[in-house]
Design an enzyme around this catalytic site. Sequence first.
Site, mmCIF file in Angstrom:
data_model
loop_
_atom_site.group_PDB
_atom_site.id
_atom_site.type_symbol
_atom_site.label_atom_id
_atom_site.label_comp_id
_atom_site.label_asym_id
_atom_site.label_seq_id
_atom_site.Cartn_x
_atom_site.Cartn_y
_atom_site.Cartn_z
ATOM 1 N N MET A 197 -28.850 -21.844 -99.538
ATOM 2 C CA MET A 197 -28.510 -20.466 -99.871
ATOM 3 C C MET A 197 -27.396 -20.512 -100.892
ATOM 4 S SD MET A 197 -26.899 -17.460 -99.861
ATOM 5 C CE MET A 197 -25.238 -17.397 -99.330
ATOM 6 N N PRO A 198 -27.506 -19.902 -101.976
ATOM 7 C CA PRO A 198 -28.620 -19.158 -102.551
ATOM 8 C C PRO A 198 -29.490 -20.004 -103.495
ATOM 9 C CG PRO A 198 -26.575 -18.530 -103.610
ATOM 10 C CD PRO A 198 -26.241 -19.582 -102.600
ATOM 11 N N HIS A 199 -30.664 -19.471 -103.765
ATOM 12 C CA HIS A 199 -31.611 -20.097 -104.685
ATOM 13 C C HIS A 199 -31.797 -19.164 -105.876
ATOM 14 C CE1 HIS A 199 -35.000 -22.348 -106.205
ATOM 15 N NE2 HIS A 199 -35.701 -21.234 -106.247
#
Length: 77
Positions: A1-3
């Site tokens: 997290m995050p992508h």
Amino acid sequence: MPHVHIKHFPKDLTDEQRQRLAEAVTTVVVEHFGTYEGAVSIALEPVAPEAWETRVTVPDVQGKAELLIKEPHYRTA
């Protein structure tokens, strides 16, 4: 997290350009999400200009308009 998933017109980037892009995007994501560098993943997906409307505009821009934090203002030729 995050992508972060970046769809773009095909462009050959050198390894150095890809690295600099990854570092810049990672820095901003870490800052704004309060996370750490190792938690960030980034994908680059080339999309041919003739497929842009069907593969990006319709499903991702129009179909998920409520998720956009910046709308595109495409140039018309």
